[in-house]
Design an enzyme around this catalytic site. Sequence first.
Site, PDB file in Angstrom:
ATOM      1  CE1 TYR A 142      -3.539  -2.596   0.695  1.00 45.66           C
ATOM      2  CE2 TYR A 142      -4.642  -0.554   1.284  1.00 45.66           C
ATOM      3  CZ  TYR A 142      -4.701  -1.892   0.946  1.00 45.66           C
ATOM      4  OH  TYR A 142      -5.918  -2.506   0.854  1.00 45.66           O
ATOM      5  CE  LYS A 189       1.809 -17.708  -2.971  1.00 40.67           C
ATOM      6  NZ  LYS A 189       0.916 -18.879  -3.095  1.00 40.67           N
ATOM      7  CG  ASP A 221      -2.075 -20.134  -1.767  1.00 43.21           C
ATOM      8  OD1 ASP A 221      -1.574 -20.122  -0.626  1.00 43.21           O
ATOM      9  OD2 ASP A 221      -1.529 -20.711  -2.733  1.00 43.21           O
ATOM     10  CG  ASP A 245      -8.162  -4.614   1.726  1.00 40.46           C
ATOM     11  OD1 ASP A 245      -9.111  -4.174   2.397  1.00 40.46           O
ATOM     12  OD2 ASP A 245      -8.087  -4.512   0.484  1.00 40.46           O
ATOM     13  CG  ASP A 249     -13.756  -6.914   2.041  1.00 39.80           C
ATOM     14  OD1 ASP A 249     -13.483  -6.245   3.066  1.00 39.80           O
ATOM     15  OD2 ASP A 249     -14.220  -6.406   1.006  1.00 39.80           O
TER      16      ASP A 249
HETATM   17  C1  IPM Z   1     -10.378  -1.127   4.167  1.00 39.86           C
HETATM   18  C2  IPM Z   1     -10.603  -0.482   2.838  1.00 39.86           C
HETATM   19  C3  IPM Z   1      -9.437   0.451   2.523  1.00 39.86           C
HETATM   20  C4  IPM Z   1      -8.171  -0.405   2.461  1.00 39.86           C
HETATM   21  C5  IPM Z   1      -9.607   1.277   1.230  1.00 39.86           C
HETATM   22  C6  IPM Z   1     -10.862   2.094   1.241  1.00 39.86           C
HETATM   23  C7  IPM Z   1      -8.418   2.156   0.982  1.00 39.86           C
HETATM   24  O1  IPM Z   1     -10.778  -1.441   1.855  1.00 39.86           O
HETATM   25  O2  IPM Z   1     -10.246  -0.404   5.164  1.00 39.86           O
HETATM   26  O3  IPM Z   1     -10.343  -2.364   4.219  1.00 39.86           O
HETATM   27  O4  IPM Z   1      -7.871  -1.007   1.419  1.00 39.86           O
HETATM   28  O5  IPM Z   1      -7.479  -0.470   3.466  1.00 39.86           O
HETATM   29 MG    MG Z   2     -10.955  -3.419   2.565  1.00 40.26          MG
END
Ligand code: IPM
Ligand code: MG
Length: 372
Positions: A142, A189, A221, A245, A249
């Site tokens: 990042y 990884k 993975d 990240d 999700d």
């Molecule tokens: C998160 C979001 C952020 C990230 C984005 C909005 C920059 O996806 O907080 O998980 O990738 O960290």
């Molecule tokens: Mg995110």
Amino acid sequence: MKLNITVLPGDGIGPEVTEQAIKVLEAIAAEFDHKLRFNYGLMGAEAIDATGVPLPKETLSLCKSSDAILFGAIGTPKYDNDPSAKVRPEQGLLELRKSLGLFANIRPVVAYEYLLDKSPLKRDNIQGTDISIYRELTGGIYFGEKKLSEDGNTASDLCEYSRKEIERIAHLAFKAAQTRKKKVTLVDKANVLESSRLWRKVVTELGEKYEDVALEFLFVDNAAMQLILNPKQFDVILTENMFGDIISDEASVIGGSIGLLASASIGNKYALFEPIHGSYPQAKNKNIANPIASILSAAMLLDHFGLTTEANLIRKAVEKSLELGITTPDLNSSNIEVTTSNVGDFIEDFIANPEDSNMNFNNIHMGQSTII
Ligand code: IPM
Ligand code: MG
């Protein structure tokens, strides 16, 4: 307790979900006699439109002069669909995390009893899941050097980590495991990436100091698959920025909705609390977005200041809302319309009158209104 809280509602559904969290914090302040002061700042696409930059100087100094920050969401399709945009809303959040040194992002993932059948995963697989993801937040790909060749045909992002960056979050992950099920899984990884091999080396060395914590390793993975196959095997997951990240999700599927996942972004000096979901632009101003992630982020804020009873009351109220089915459409398959603000009102009411909550669906009092 007196707390100055900077509120950054941001883009999309950010303002409407944050409004519910503030409502809930105000109810807590009234019940427990705390003085909470809220100052609002601009960030994201809203800030670009108003000032030309996603994180105006005034917002940063407001954050630095407050005890904690509550953040909503960031991003709009206008920028997502324009790869050539030089200024992007997300830069505001990244710059804020970096400027405040918020290196640890803690994302709890639990399978709520009342939502087991809302997840596309099998009930037996997910029941009892309780994971805490420790995502490194200010390093890695990042923040590494970004390059785009002059002809615009080659691009790269550097993934770089130092021992110090790995150690400071690893300490937090081990300490958290000591208060939980005493297991840390490092997700990396290391079969391919040099930076991952450094993570393994540093975390292994550090792990020796935490004899009571078991340390395991998983390639990312495989971890992505294991999270779905058998999430109960995890306690604390420690991982670098981008893997964290992605897998957080993915992990939200266990709970039934990404609208439930809260997080705390912690540094040595500052702390910011943010739902893990994005700005969900399709839902903006429709009063349908799930405010629970924002409300639970507010609970994490209270935890951070040692206000555990208060934070637990919020969590109890959230569970009650789930038990009674007072949930936004992402979790509610029935045809009863429950809005973002209905959920906030219910949780606010519960905090003021927890005993009154044995209501059935026909007489739920939510703020001033009664649904159905
Ligand atoms: C998160 C979001 C952020 C990230 C984005 C909005 C920059 O996806 O907080 O998980 O990738 O960290
Ligand atoms: Mg995110």
